[in-house]
Write a protein that holds these residues in place. Structure first.
Motif, short mmCIF file in Angstrom:
data_model
loop_
_atom_site.label_atom_id
_atom_site.label_comp_id
_atom_site.label_asym_id
_atom_site.label_seq_id
_atom_site.Cartn_x
_atom_site.Cartn_y
_atom_site.Cartn_z
N TRP A 17 -5.96 -7.36 4.28
CA TRP A 17 -4.69 -6.91 4.85
C TRP A 17 -3.71 -8.06 5.00
O TRP A 17 -2.50 -7.87 4.86
CB TRP A 17 -4.94 -6.23 6.19
N GLY A 39 -0.90 3.97 11.66
CA GLY A 39 0.15 3.81 10.65
C GLY A 39 1.46 4.45 11.08
O GLY A 39 2.54 3.85 10.95
N THR A 40 1.39 5.67 11.61
CA THR A 40 2.60 6.35 12.08
C THR A 40 3.24 5.59 13.23
O THR A 40 4.47 5.46 13.29
CB THR A 40 2.27 7.79 12.51
N VAL A 77 0.18 3.76 3.65
CA VAL A 77 -0.99 3.23 4.35
C VAL A 77 -2.29 3.88 3.89
O VAL A 77 -3.30 3.21 3.70
CB VAL A 77 -0.82 3.39 5.88
N SER A 82 -4.32 6.27 9.34
CA SER A 82 -2.96 6.34 8.80
C SER A 82 -2.04 7.16 9.69
O SER A 82 -0.89 6.77 9.94
CB SER A 82 -2.99 6.93 7.39
N ALA A 127 3.60 6.72 6.29
CA ALA A 127 2.23 6.26 6.49
C ALA A 127 1.27 6.89 5.49
O ALA A 127 0.38 6.22 4.96
CB ALA A 127 1.78 6.57 7.92
#
Length: 220
Positions: free
Chosen positions: A149, A101-102, A135, A97, A131
């Motif tokens: 997903w 994610g970031t 996430v 994440s 995130a």
């Protein structure tokens, strides 16, 4: 991938209170406030998942043996995850994440009009916050299953807290950009204050809606 306990609402109240308490310093110093609240958010999200969510555990390779029947077969179905497996899943979810994610959310923020050459710290910290909200619960619950997903991205997932919370956080961040270009000359219109406020508000609304309508199908 459900977060079904009624006590999950305590997490909602904690996040709402944290947002309200951090809003004045966020207006005064967005970069430092976002960075200082990143670790507490990660801790709060992690505790929430450990207490209320079922982690995805990588399945072991299938073994070729006869399928047992009777009471012994029922006893051997889906043993509960061990503490070490749960913690490893959480750590890997945090790592994915906060890295992938970031990075994805940072790129999306830039594509949607965030300043590319200034306010870099604020934008990266905002992407990390989103995130952790959107996430982390999904990665913890569904792992890296490509089919699941695909359903999430296509908005075909089952209605539950992690899915609607992520959807709410993304929509909230997007709607949060609306007040920024308005010529009101207010301190709270600085980048990225309204983005963060919108992401948190959307996450909390989506998470709550997912709890009430758990198990429903998306209407489209």
């Amino acid at each position: 991938m459900s977060l079904s306990s009624p006590s999950t609402h305590l997490h909602t109240f904690f996040l709402l209170g944290a947002l309200a308490a951090s809003f004045p310093p966020l207006i005064r110093s967005p970069a430092s406030t976002l960075l200082n609240t990143l670790a507490p958010l990660a801790l709060l999200q992690s505790l929430h998942l450990l207490l209320h969510a079922t982690p995805v555990i990588a399945p072991s390779p299938p073994k070729k043996k006869s399928t047992p029947t009777g009471p012994s077969a029922r006893r051997k179905e889906k043993p509960p995850p061990t503490t070490s497996a749960t913690l490893i899943t959480l750590l890997l979810s945090l790592l994915l994440s906060l890295t992938l994610g970031t990075t994805v959310f940072y790129a999306l923020l830039i594509l949607f009009g965030a300043p590319a050459t200034t306010h870099v710290v604020e934008t990266v910290a905002t992407a990390a916050h989103v995130a952790l909200l959107a996430v982390l619960p999904l990665v913890y619950a569904i792992g890296v299953d490509g089919m699941k997903w695909r359903d999430v991205v296509a908005l075909r997932g089952d209605v539950e807290e992690a899915f609607l919370g992520a959807l709410g956080a993304c929509l909230g961040a997007w709607l949060g950009a609306v007040p920024i270009p308005l010529d009101w000359d207010r301190e709270w219109q600085k980048w990225p204050i309204t983005i963060i406020a919108g992401a948190y508000a959307g996450y909390l609304l989506g998470k709550t809606a997912g709890w009430f309508w758990k198990g429903k199908k998306m209407p489209f």
